[in-house]
Every structure is written in C-alpha cells, then in structure tokens.
Design a protein around this motif. Structure first.
Motif, PDB file in Angstrom:
ATOM      1  N   ALA A   1       0.837  -1.207   0.000  1.00  0.00           N
ATOM      2  CA  ALA A   1       0.000   0.000   0.000  1.00  0.00           C
ATOM      3  C   ALA A   1       0.870   1.255   0.000  1.00  0.00           C
ATOM      4  N   TYR A   2       1.982   1.225   0.725  1.00  0.00           N
ATOM      5  CA  TYR A   2       2.911   2.356   0.733  1.00  0.00           C
ATOM      6  C   TYR A   2       3.462   2.610  -0.676  1.00  0.00           C
ATOM      7  N   VAL A   3       3.900   1.546  -1.346  1.00  0.00           N
ATOM      8  CA  VAL A   3       4.466   1.687  -2.685  1.00  0.00           C
ATOM      9  C   VAL A   3       3.437   2.262  -3.651  1.00  0.00           C
ATOM     10  N   ILE A   4       2.206   1.809  -3.549  1.00  0.00           N
ATOM     11  CA  ILE A   4       1.147   2.330  -4.426  1.00  0.00           C
ATOM     12  C   ILE A   4       0.890   3.801  -4.120  1.00  0.00           C
TER      13      ILE A   4
ATOM     14  N   LEU B   1       8.511   6.531  -8.852  1.00  0.00           N
ATOM     15  CA  LEU B   1       8.910   6.305 -10.240  1.00  0.00           C
ATOM     16  C   LEU B   1       9.823   7.401 -10.759  1.00  0.00           C
ATOM     17  N   ARG B   2       9.710   8.611 -10.224  1.00  0.00           N
ATOM     18  CA  ARG B   2      10.603   9.677 -10.672  1.00  0.00           C
ATOM     19  C   ARG B   2      12.055   9.371 -10.330  1.00  0.00           C
ATOM     20  N   VAL B   3      12.295   8.617  -9.258  1.00  0.00           N
ATOM     21  CA  VAL B   3      13.680   8.307  -8.883  1.00  0.00           C
ATOM     22  C   VAL B   3      14.135   6.928  -9.352  1.00  0.00           C
ATOM     23  N   LEU B   4      13.186   6.041  -9.656  1.00  0.00           N
ATOM     24  CA  LEU B   4      13.538   4.690 -10.109  1.00  0.00           C
ATOM     25  C   LEU B   4      13.408   4.511 -11.613  1.00  0.00           C
ATOM     26  N   GLY B   5      12.478   5.213 -12.231  1.00  0.00           N
ATOM     27  CA  GLY B   5      12.116   4.940 -13.612  1.00  0.00           C
ATOM     28  C   GLY B   5      13.284   5.022 -14.578  1.00  0.00           C
ATOM     29  N   ASP B   6      13.333   4.077 -15.496  1.00  0.00           N
ATOM     30  CA  ASP B   6      14.332   4.010 -16.561  1.00  0.00           C
ATOM     31  C   ASP B   6      15.745   3.769 -16.035  1.00  0.00           C
ATOM     32  N   ARG B   7      15.864   3.237 -14.815  1.00  0.00           N
ATOM     33  CA  ARG B   7      17.173   2.946 -14.252  1.00  0.00           C
ATOM     34  C   ARG B   7      17.282   1.459 -13.894  1.00  0.00           C
ATOM     35  N   PRO B   8      18.465   0.857 -14.052  1.00  0.00           N
ATOM     36  CA  PRO B   8      18.671  -0.480 -13.489  1.00  0.00           C
ATOM     37  C   PRO B   8      18.524  -0.413 -11.972  1.00  0.00           C
ATOM     38  N   VAL B   9      17.876  -1.402 -11.398  1.00  0.00           N
ATOM     39  CA  VAL B   9      17.625  -1.394  -9.957  1.00  0.00           C
ATOM     40  C   VAL B   9      18.037  -2.739  -9.357  1.00  0.00           C
TER      41      VAL B   9
ATOM     42  N   GLN C   1      19.442  -6.325 -15.485  1.00  0.00           N
ATOM     43  CA  GLN C   1      18.886  -5.934 -14.193  1.00  0.00           C
ATOM     44  C   GLN C   1      17.473  -5.386 -14.395  1.00  0.00           C
ATOM     45  N   VAL C   2      16.704  -5.441 -13.324  1.00  0.00           N
ATOM     46  CA  VAL C   2      15.329  -4.983 -13.319  1.00  0.00           C
ATOM     47  C   VAL C   2      15.270  -3.474 -13.580  1.00  0.00           C
ATOM     48  N   VAL C   3      14.245  -3.056 -14.317  1.00  0.00           N
ATOM     49  CA  VAL C   3      13.910  -1.639 -14.468  1.00  0.00           C
ATOM     50  C   VAL C   3      12.493  -1.452 -13.917  1.00  0.00           C
ATOM     51  N   VAL C   4      12.343  -0.512 -13.002  1.00  0.00           N
ATOM     52  CA  VAL C   4      11.035  -0.277 -12.376  1.00  0.00           C
ATOM     53  C   VAL C   4      10.397   0.925 -13.055  1.00  0.00           C
ATOM     54  N   ASP C   5       9.677   0.663 -14.156  1.00  0.00           N
ATOM     55  CA  ASP C   5       9.023   1.720 -14.923  1.00  0.00           C
ATOM     56  C   ASP C   5       7.557   1.892 -14.570  1.00  0.00           C
ATOM     57  N   GLU C   6       7.010   0.963 -13.798  1.00  0.00           N
ATOM     58  CA  GLU C   6       5.598   1.023 -13.436  1.00  0.00           C
ATOM     59  C   GLU C   6       5.461   0.760 -11.942  1.00  0.00           C
ATOM     60  N   VAL C   7       4.414   1.313 -11.356  1.00  0.00           N
ATOM     61  CA  VAL C   7       4.130   1.029  -9.951  1.00  0.00           C
ATOM     62  C   VAL C   7       3.911  -0.471  -9.764  1.00  0.00           C
ATOM     63  N   ALA C   8       3.299  -1.112 -10.747  1.00  0.00           N
ATOM     64  CA  ALA C   8       3.049  -2.549 -10.635  1.00  0.00           C
ATOM     65  C   ALA C   8       4.352  -3.329 -10.482  1.00  0.00           C
ATOM     66  N   THR C   9       5.422  -2.890 -11.136  1.00  0.00           N
ATOM     67  CA  THR C   9       6.712  -3.565 -10.981  1.00  0.00           C
ATOM     68  C   THR C   9       7.230  -3.413  -9.558  1.00  0.00           C
ATOM     69  N   ALA C  10       7.038  -2.235  -8.966  1.00  0.00           N
ATOM     70  CA  ALA C  10       7.452  -2.021  -7.585  1.00  0.00           C
ATOM     71  C   ALA C  10       6.631  -2.885  -6.633  1.00  0.00           C
ATOM     72  N   VAL C  11       5.327  -3.031  -6.912  1.00  0.00           N
ATOM     73  CA  VAL C  11       4.488  -3.895  -6.074  1.00  0.00           C
ATOM     74  C   VAL C  11       4.929  -5.344  -6.230  1.00  0.00           C
TER      75      VAL C  11
ATOM     76  N   VAL D   1       7.710  -5.945  -4.031  1.00  0.00           N
ATOM     77  CA  VAL D   1       7.271  -6.181  -2.652  1.00  0.00           C
ATOM     78  C   VAL D   1       6.866  -7.643  -2.482  1.00  0.00           C
ATOM     79  N   GLN D   2       6.158  -8.184  -3.472  1.00  0.00           N
ATOM     80  CA  GLN D   2       5.808  -9.605  -3.422  1.00  0.00           C
ATOM     81  C   GLN D   2       7.057 -10.472  -3.301  1.00  0.00           C
ATOM     82  N   MET D   3       8.159 -10.016  -3.900  1.00  0.00           N
ATOM     83  CA  MET D   3       9.432 -10.746  -3.808  1.00  0.00           C
ATOM     84  C   MET D   3      10.212 -10.349  -2.559  1.00  0.00           C
ATOM     85  N   ASN D   4       9.528  -9.712  -1.599  1.00  0.00           N
ATOM     86  CA  ASN D   4      10.102  -9.364  -0.293  1.00  0.00           C
ATOM     87  C   ASN D   4      11.166  -8.282  -0.359  1.00  0.00           C
ATOM     88  N   THR D   5      11.040  -7.405  -1.347  1.00  0.00           N
ATOM     89  CA  THR D   5      11.930  -6.249  -1.436  1.00  0.00           C
ATOM     90  C   THR D   5      11.515  -5.196  -0.419  1.00  0.00           C
ATOM     91  N   ILE D   6      12.487  -4.663   0.288  1.00  0.00           N
ATOM     92  CA  ILE D   6      12.258  -3.525   1.166  1.00  0.00           C
ATOM     93  C   ILE D   6      12.874  -2.264   0.573  1.00  0.00           C
TER      94      ILE D   6
END
Length: 359
Positions: free
Chosen positions: A45-48, A55-63, A105-115, A118-123
C-alpha cells in the motif's frame, strides 16, 4: 498464521496490472516504540501511495532489489539478476560490472513492478545513477555523508549545508534527503557525458575540497582508523555497481524509516526518525515532492572534475576502490595503514564478486 494470497489491481500506463501478493499479513517490521507493525500488505500500500514520486527516482534505471524473505530481522540478499517469476510485462536492461561481465537488471518503470518487488520481499530499492539507454555514463551525482562515532545528525546537517554551498559554486543544483539511518544523501543531476571513473574522480575532488573547508568536521579518508570523529564523504558510492538506497525507499531498521527528500530549509529542523512508511505518504500528499523538478536541473560536471585535476597537480592521486573491484591503475595498496609494511610489494588483485548475492 499468514493469511491467504490476494491479488492487487495496480494502474499504470498500459492499464491495470494484476499483481499477486502472497501472505499479505506477514509482519515485515515488528511493532516498536517508534511505530506500529508493518505487514507485507502495508508495504504494498505504501508503494502504491508513493507511486509517482517513487517512479521519478527509479524509472528508466537499473535497480538492485534488497530482499528480506523473513522480515528485517531475517537474512537479506541483493538481487541483481531478475528473480524467477519476473513479469513478462516488466523490463530489464543490460549492465556491465567491474569484472567486465554483463547481465540484465530490473527496471522499475511502473508502480506494478514495484508492487511485484514487494511480493518478492523487497524492502529497499537501489537504482544505478544511469538511464537504461546508456548504462555507462551517470546522469546523477550522489554523495553519501556518513557520520562516524562521536558525531550526530546535527553535525551531518552542518556538513550537508557546506556541501550545498560548494556544489552550487560548481554550477550544480543539489538536492537533499535523509538516508533513513544516521546520515544524509546529497544528489545532483549532471549531463551524462562522463563515464563512471571520471564521475568518481569528480566526487573525490569535491570530498577533498569540502575537507579543506571543514577540516574539523569532514574526512575523505577511506580507512576507518583514519577518519576520527568526523563525517566521511563516501566517494566510492560513485563507483560502478555501487548504489545508494533510493529516495522514498523504506530501510530495514526498527520503526520502518524511509529515506526522505527534503527542502533544504527543512533540513536543520527535522527528526529523520519521524519519516516512516506510516507517515511519509501523508507528508507528500500535503506538501508535495521536494525533488519533483530535479530532472530539469542537469548541469556540466566539468567544474567539479577540475577539482580532481587541481589535486593531481598538488600531488594527490587515486584513492582506494571497494574491495570487490579489480585493482585499478594508480590505486594505493589495499592495506589499512596500521598493518601496512613498506618493504612489501602490492598485494594481488582482489577477485571481483559481482556475481554474489544474486538470484
């Protein structure tokens, strides 16, 4: 007992994505005197809620994903390779590591990717300071101010304000955030026309100049035994495959603190422990994102790099690299000063370990 899985519908540029969240009631942060417990569902819920600023700080970047399958008190590891089950609608980008090896490496371009993360236990999310179209030329200067024992947050604030003045003199626009722990991170957008080693050298030049200006408070010494009770400017965070926790990332510490962007005028007054998974979404809803305009401020790194060149003329040279990097040209011996023997040759190169802690 953990509850049954649930499926979240997460909006994005391509419409809604269905993201499965298993064990949503699993406790990630236990309740403490700093705040109530945080479950996996709370973290999603926090990520959403933080979607746009995140996304402004993660988007289009390897994470790199810092994952805690058993909560913050359990074992942690860093995922560089995309984990199994990576969604087919999500994106990756190829990165080259200090060893010369490459992998996606993962790119987090969508909120769904960040969620999904979280399912993969990312903090905590650890983005590279590059964009996916060019992973070799950073567009972001990152400076980690790390207080050594004997210094407190007020001392870090004093140094951060001095660093702000220096970066402004160098033509850069500095932005500041809490680290989520005891330190402060200062960022600036730069033109992506220099490779990692040059950016690292510019940061070393900045660190040394700040040390000259604030010698009682600042150190650029790599070895802990030489730092004393000062604030260490961690220049090696500018090295390839070194990352800093992103803005808006929760940190694996009691109370669920968040690495939180601030307006500069706020910095001297804040309590960094007050920025948590529970409090930050309301803060942003009320006050906005202090880093919202960062992408409009990119400037040349040339004046900062000139500090490095001036130090070379003074006889100051290369600094030690992280221990998992190959030995670099001009690098001093990787032996802490109290153990150094001047009658011995340099030790052999340290093997690269960029394949560790991956899935």
């Amino acid at each position: 007992m953990a509850s049954n899985a649930t499926t979240l519908q997460v909006g994005g540029p391509a419409g809604e994505r269905s993201v499965r969240l298993s064990s949503p009631d699993r406790v990630v942060w236990a309740e403490t005197d700093r705040g109530q417990a945080v479950t996996k569902a709370d973290l999603a819920a926090y990520v959403i809620a933080m979607g746009d600023p995140l996304l402004r700080v993660l988007g289009d970047r390897p994470v790199t994903l810092q994952r805690f399958p058993r909560g913050i008190d359990g074992e942690a590891f860093y995922s560089k390779n995309p984990p199994k089950g990576y969604p087919d609608w999500a994106r990756t980008t190829m990165c080259t590591y200090p060893s010369g090896r490459s992998h996606p490496q993962v790119v987090v371009d969508e909120v769904a990717t960040a969620v999904w993360a979280v399912q993969m236990n990312t903090i905590t999310y650890h983005p590279w300071p590059v964009r996916s179209a060019d992973n070799d030329h950073p567009d972001e200067l990152r400076i980690d101010l790390d207080p050594q024992p004997g210094r407190d947050f007020g001392d870090v604030v004093t140094v951060a304000l001095g660093l702000r003045e220096l970066l402004t003199e160098l033509g850069l626009t500095p932005f500041v955030k809490t680290s989520g722990s005891r330190g402060v991170h200062v960022f600036a957008r730069v033109l992506p026309d220099r490779e990692f080693l040059e950016v690292r050298h510019a940061v070393i030049g900045i660190a040394r100049e700040l040390e000259r200006r604030m010698p009682d408070l600042v150190t650029s010494a790599w070895w802990k035994e030489e730092r004393g009770e000062r604030i260490f400017v961690d220049f090696n965070q500018a090295t390839r495959d070194r990352t800093i926790a992103s803005a808006w990332s929760p940190r694996p510490l009691p109370g669920a603190p968040v690495s939180t962007p601030l307006a500069w005028e706020e910095l001297p007054e804040v309590d960094p422990q007050g920025f948590t998974v529970h409090t930050v979404p309301d803060r942003v809803a009320e006050s906005g994102d202090p880093w919202e305009q960062m992408d409009t401020t990119a400037a040349s790194l040339d004046p900062a790099y000139a500090l490095w060149e001036a130090d070379l003329e003074r006889g100051l040279g290369e600094m030690p690299f992280p221990p998992d990097h190959p030995k670099m040209p001009g690098e001093p011996r990787r032996v802490q000063p109290s153990r150094k023997r001047h009658d011995l040759p340099d030790p052999p190169d340290v093997p690269d370990r960029d394949a560790q802690d991956q899935e």
